[in-house]
Enzyme design. Sequence first.
Site, PDB file in Angstrom:
ATOM      1  N   HIS A  51       0.954  -1.093   0.042  1.00 31.77           N
ATOM      2  CA  HIS A  51      -0.067   0.171  -0.195  1.00 31.77           C
ATOM      3  C   HIS A  51       0.845   1.278  -0.012  1.00 31.77           C
ATOM      4  O   HIS A  51       1.625   1.609   1.076  1.00 31.77           O
ATOM      5  CB  HIS A  51      -0.901   0.030   1.152  1.00 31.77           C
ATOM      6  CG  HIS A  51      -1.909   1.019   1.349  1.00 31.77           C
ATOM      7  ND1 HIS A  51      -2.973   1.070   2.156  1.00 31.77           N
ATOM      8  CD2 HIS A  51      -2.274   2.226   0.532  1.00 31.77           C
ATOM      9  CE1 HIS A  51      -3.566   2.209   2.065  1.00 31.77           C
ATOM     10  NE2 HIS A  51      -3.130   2.970   0.971  1.00 31.77           N
ATOM     11  N   GLU A  78      -1.938  -1.209  -3.620  1.00 32.98           N
ATOM     12  CA  GLU A  78      -2.999  -0.528  -3.053  1.00 32.98           C
ATOM     13  C   GLU A  78      -2.966   1.022  -2.771  1.00 32.98           C
ATOM     14  O   GLU A  78      -1.642   1.275  -2.796  1.00 32.98           O
ATOM     15  CB  GLU A  78      -3.343  -1.111  -1.458  1.00 32.98           C
ATOM     16  CG  GLU A  78      -3.661  -2.578  -1.337  1.00 32.98           C
ATOM     17  CD  GLU A  78      -3.849  -2.883  -0.182  1.00 32.98           C
ATOM     18  OE1 GLU A  78      -4.373  -3.885   0.092  1.00 32.98           O
ATOM     19  OE2 GLU A  78      -3.169  -2.467   0.828  1.00 32.98           O
ATOM     20  N   HIS A 199      -8.199  -8.077   5.385  1.00 30.65           N
ATOM     21  CA  HIS A 199      -8.185  -7.008   6.467  1.00 30.65           C
ATOM     22  C   HIS A 199      -8.355  -7.696   7.932  1.00 30.65           C
ATOM     23  O   HIS A 199      -9.559  -8.198   8.256  1.00 30.65           O
ATOM     24  CB  HIS A 199      -9.034  -5.869   6.394  1.00 30.65           C
ATOM     25  CG  HIS A 199      -8.406  -4.630   7.123  1.00 30.65           C
ATOM     26  ND1 HIS A 199      -7.727  -3.773   6.622  1.00 30.65           N
ATOM     27  CD2 HIS A 199      -8.970  -3.969   8.294  1.00 30.65           C
ATOM     28  CE1 HIS A 199      -7.359  -2.866   7.537  1.00 30.65           C
ATOM     29  NE2 HIS A 199      -8.266  -2.936   8.678  1.00 30.65           N
TER      30      HIS A 199
END
Length: 260
Positions: A51, A78, A199
Amino acid sequence: MIFHANPGVIDLGVNIDHVATLRNARGTVYPDPIRAALLAEQAGADLITLHLREDRRHIRDADVRALRPQLATRMNLECAITQEMLDIACEIRPQDVCLVPERREEVTTEGGLDVAGRFELVKAACAQLAGAGIRVSLFIDPDADQIAAAAACGAPVIELHTGRYADAHTPAEQAAEFRRIADGADAGQKHGLVVNAGHGLHYTNVQPIAALPGIKELNIGHAIVAHAVFTGWENAVREMKAIMVAARLGTQYPAASTPA
């Protein structure tokens, strides 16, 4: 040599963000997230997720650029829907980009992208990325309206947010969140979408999610980094992949006993 246990059963995306977090904590050049990614591939990771946040709190631009040509599997980048991030993605051209919501004050991503409420913005981002040959994924809550909006805006992939399932305080709450994810996976498939999830998943809560036949890929990072402190990086990756595959095949991996 890259090891893959039961390829195609269910994919594991190893998120290397918190290897970079550990590096940045002391301002050193180690541990190297690039090395972590390559070792994760050798241990059975099907893709590497990272990310690039606007504040660069863990992964940096240089990490993404250095890693892209070295991966033997796939890069799943991400990022938030900002023009800066979209332009970086189109320059580097990872195989996949997962668009996520982002707030500077959050510790980690707190919820799914509001595709229905930001439809035109998300649709334009999907078009820009697709035009660069990048497959787009949208990180969303397992909500019927959001799933329908994701399909309508042209994204071929969704990643269902499993954070509320992972953070549930009671068995009843966790069961309700699991049902939302299962229903979301079914809805995504009915819309013709590839369905991923992630997640907050770890070594003792991943099994029910991995067992869902509609889930193609799970993206997991913090739990693997934490487990690696005790077992070693490659072992932590192998164990997570083995747990996921066992769950999908309807068996129990014997070492699935502690979160980290």
